[in-house]
Design an enzyme around this catalytic site. Sequence first.
Site, PDB file in Angstrom:
ATOM      1  N   ASP A 182       2.746   5.316  -6.683  1.00  0.00           N
ATOM      2  CA  ASP A 182       4.008   5.204  -5.951  1.00  0.00           C
ATOM      3  C   ASP A 182       5.230   5.046  -6.840  1.00  0.00           C
ATOM      4  O   ASP A 182       6.350   5.058  -6.348  1.00  0.00           O
ATOM      5  CB  ASP A 182       3.940   4.010  -4.988  1.00  0.00           C
ATOM      6  CG  ASP A 182       2.950   4.254  -3.871  1.00  0.00           C
ATOM      7  OD1 ASP A 182       2.984   5.355  -3.311  1.00  0.00           O
ATOM      8  OD2 ASP A 182       2.147   3.357  -3.572  1.00  0.00           O
ATOM      9  N   HIS A 212      -2.604  -2.413  -9.517  1.00  0.00           N
ATOM     10  CA  HIS A 212      -3.579  -1.802  -8.620  1.00  0.00           C
ATOM     11  C   HIS A 212      -4.840  -2.641  -8.597  1.00  0.00           C
ATOM     12  O   HIS A 212      -5.227  -3.186  -9.629  1.00  0.00           O
ATOM     13  CB  HIS A 212      -3.909  -0.373  -9.084  1.00  0.00           C
ATOM     14  CG  HIS A 212      -4.473   0.460  -7.999  1.00  0.00           C
ATOM     15  ND1 HIS A 212      -5.807   0.459  -7.684  1.00  0.00           N
ATOM     16  CD2 HIS A 212      -3.880   1.298  -7.119  1.00  0.00           C
ATOM     17  CE1 HIS A 212      -6.007   1.271  -6.668  1.00  0.00           C
ATOM     18  NE2 HIS A 212      -4.861   1.787  -6.294  1.00  0.00           N
ATOM     19  N   HIS A 267       0.876  -1.189   0.000  1.00  0.00           N
ATOM     20  CA  HIS A 267       0.000   0.000   0.000  1.00  0.00           C
ATOM     21  C   HIS A 267       0.908   1.233   0.000  1.00  0.00           C
ATOM     22  O   HIS A 267       1.711   1.410  -0.912  1.00  0.00           O
ATOM     23  CB  HIS A 267      -0.912  -0.118   1.222  1.00  0.00           C
ATOM     24  CG  HIS A 267      -2.056   0.837   1.309  1.00  0.00           C
ATOM     25  ND1 HIS A 267      -2.416   1.687   0.302  1.00  0.00           N
ATOM     26  CD2 HIS A 267      -2.948   1.073   2.322  1.00  0.00           C
ATOM     27  CE1 HIS A 267      -3.467   2.405   0.676  1.00  0.00           C
ATOM     28  NE2 HIS A 267      -3.806   2.052   1.904  1.00  0.00           N
TER      29      HIS A 267
END
Length: 436
Positions: A370, A314, A275
Amino acid sequence: MGESGTGARNSLSIRDNRNGKEYELDILDGEVVRAMDLRQIRLDPDDFGMMAYDPAYTNTASTRSRITDIDGGRGILRYRGFPIEQLADRSSFLEVAYLILKGELPTEDELAGFTHEVTFHTYTHENILKLLDGFRYDAHTMGMMISSVAALSTFYPEAKQVHDPENRWIQIVRLVAKMPTLAAFCYRHHRGLPYVYPENQLAYSANFLNMLFRIGVTEYEPNPVLERALDILFILHADHEQNCSTTAMRVIGSSQTDPYSSLAGAMAALYGPLHGGANEAVLRMLTEIGSLENIPEFMESVKRGERRLMGFGHRVYKAYDPRASIIKQTAHEVFQVTGKNPLLDIALELEKIALNEDYFVARNLYPNVDFYSGLIYQAMGFPVEMFPVLFAVPRTVGWLAQWQEMLEDREQKIARPRQVYEGSGERDYVSMDARG
Ligand code: CMC
């Protein structure tokens, strides 16, 4: 039973082939059935009834929400209906925070009022510094952050009154205001530098940069490109509907825990490498790869399933994460100020390969938020341990908006999933000498 536009019934028929009985379930909101409607399906009146089995909640809606809308197939993200691209281009983080928390963009007066409130609450009790001083010099900043947010609950015991909207708002403002201060304090402790207190004439991101990077007593002037880049990154991270940490926030909050303790739990959920800890993992991965010639072997190991390409994939996006596109663009602007991060070339090459190779294409694996953010943070001078903290500071807004929505939702109760028990049936206790 409702009717659709074509005259067909808005319902789902289920036939239980064990006994031939038929059931009709309402379809809500186009394509949702209530899991509780399954309970009527049973063979015997004494049976518990049918349940939905959904490990990791891959196909279960836990709430109705009006905050953030994602269309994962088309790579669309909107806060309260506004496309993320427009917000990143035209608004400030505090404006977006107000939007997410209150539902509408603020007027000039409303934004000035909110900015004043947030500015007024940036200081923390001095004992927070004593708490931080108790950590080892090399403590991970996220561990310090989680602990200090949890500790705030002891300074504001009235925050337990979670059903009082005025009280809730004060705690929300306090948290939005204090997160940058706590984050900067954790960073300064990590670096062995003296703490820098908030300077309330500065804007949100500028104040944060000042507390992080000012050395000595000279006035600190944040570079406007870096200040804006941080604001954009904060906007992009502000909310992302029912992900792991937001669900943690809602689940903890559903037992009427105070928002500081709930938020500490949400931060713990964020910390993991799958995460919000992925930004740190990406940088460690790029550093480990080290140079372009090592990429083919690295990618082979990913395809053999030995490791993951961090910053890719994702649960919801099956297209390019719109946040990643904006961050990639922002990275180029930041590098004009800081100089190019040498790891950028490795990242670009990994992306190029991944977007063309079957393994990644077949699984819809695209860069997520990210993948490029860590390159910016590193170029701005942050150590990797700060990356998840930099995710948590803006996500505080989303967690709090979702927490508030949950408390005001009359359909919500204490969260409590079911299980399918597979352990042994009843058996008698065996004394120690008869075991083995
Ligand atoms: N690298 C290699 N293979 C992957 C990756 C990856 N990053 N992500 C998923 N896969 C494969 C996975 O092995 C599986 O393959 P197979 O069907 O052959 O078993 C398939 O793709 C589906 O993966 P999954 O684990 O079932 O997907 P998920 O929806 O449960 O996981 C994820 C989503 C984000 C945890 C995962 O894609 C991942 O681990 N990514 C790397 C960590 C990362 O970047 N996390 C940040 C997410 S975005 C920020 C945030 O909001 O948290």
